[in-house]
Motif scaffolding. Structure first.
Motif: not given
Length: 349
Positions: A3-9, A321-333
């Protein structure tokens, strides 16, 4: 696949580099209800603060968070016995005493303080991110919003198939000046004229018959819009700012974001703002936790009890929320309440 995105921002990096802005404003909205907000709302709000902090640290820019409380949501409904036409009053309409706008504004401000001040203050202190709050009633009365609204009305023959691609129906809600009731679907609301100076509407009240409403750049007559129309006008205002605007909303708004981006194509001179989608909190059945879901009263009461635990609640949210944003597989879900409880390490209901 990597995944080419490491963080949502990191999604906003291309726009930030292209525009060379030194400030970023993150916009988020929440429904203003008399009942306390549920956990899903707090997750989005915490995401907004943590994303703003990450933007500041990763890109070295100034950041600000702006929250808009949507006080235009229906809370009372009536039906015409002869035609079946639905009429509604919103939170802002019933907050006032005998239609006193000043009282409605005071009650809205009171609800904002009651439901959000303590949490926002704690999140701001923890992240070092400044924030602003306001209501949709205040937002829609500003000259810039009126200008963009009037421009959208002039292009509605085209925009309506973007903002409502299945029906082409984009009603405007104009409360009766005597009682505050308005037709939910605007069946008998007619746009008589519209230009850069103003627009005139004719509408029908169940109790008071036909009435006329003028909307100009300088007046504060309330105008209720569909969710997509409201978002489109607000985003057109946001992109006027010298700062880079970033829209933060739940992952269930992905389809709406595509339509809003499409709407910008029909109005030259601006490009849509980047969007950051936040995780959803789901019931055990997989439905989105919301103010209209079954068990709303119980969920709201339990959330309120959790808030009363004081400093522990913001800390729990930040950890979650820090855990939710910690990896691409955890956000937008989505996360069920059971999974939220596991991630948070405490019981959250």
């Amino acid at each position: 696949m990597t995944v080419p995105v490491l963080h949502p921002c990191d999604f906003i990096r291309p726009r930030l580099r292209a525009g060379r802005q030194e400030r970023v404003v993150l916009y988020a909205a929440m429904r203003l209800r008399t009942a306390p907000p549920h956990l899903g709302v707090h997750v989005l709000q915490t995401c907004t603060f943590l994303l703003a902090k990450a933007v500041r640290e990763r890109f070295g820019v100034e950041v600000l968070v702006r929250f808009t409380a949507l006080d235009d949501l229906a809370c009372e409904t009536r039906e015409c016995p002869a035609t079946g036409t639905l009429y509604e009053r919103t939170v802002r309409d019933v907050l006032g005493t005998e239609r006193a706008a000043e009282r409605a504004a005071e009650r809205a401000a009171e609800l904002l303080r009651t439901h959000y001040d303590a949490l926002f203050t704690a999140l701001s202190a923890a992240t070092g991110v400044a924030y602003e709050t306001g209501t949709y009633t205040e937002q829609q009365a500003r000259p810039a919003f009126r200008e963009e609204l009037l421009a959208s009305l002039g292009l509605m023959d085209t925009l309506r198939w973007v903002l409502a691609p299945s029906t082409g129906s984009v009603p405007v809600r104009l409360p009766c000046p005597h009682c505050g009731w308005a037709q939910r679907h605007g069946e008998h609301t007619e746009l008589l004229s519209a230009d850069a100076r103003g627009a005139r509407f004719a509408a029908v009240c169940l109790d008071h018959g036909t009435y006329m409403v003028d909307v100009t750049r300088g007046n504060d007559t309330f105008v209720g819009l569909t969710a997509l129309h409201r978002s489109h006008v607000a985003e057109r205002v946001a992109v006027r700012d010298s700062a880079l605007p970033v829209i933060v909303e739940g992952a269930d708004r992905a389809m709406a974001g595509r339509l809003l981006d499409e709407a910008f194509r029909f109005r030259p001179g601006a490009v849509p703002p980047p969007r950051l989608l936040t995780p959803l909190v789901l019931t055990e059945s997989g439905a989105k936790l919301s103010g209209t879901s079954a068990g709303e009263k119980e969920e709201a009461e339990e959330t309120e009890e959790t808030e009363e635990k004081g400093e522990k609640y913001p800390g729990m949210l930040i950890n979650l929320v820090s855990r939710m944003l910690s990896s691409p597989q955890y956000f937008e879900r989505g996360y069920t309440m059971g999974e939220v409880t596991r991630l948070a390490g405490v019981t959250v209901t």
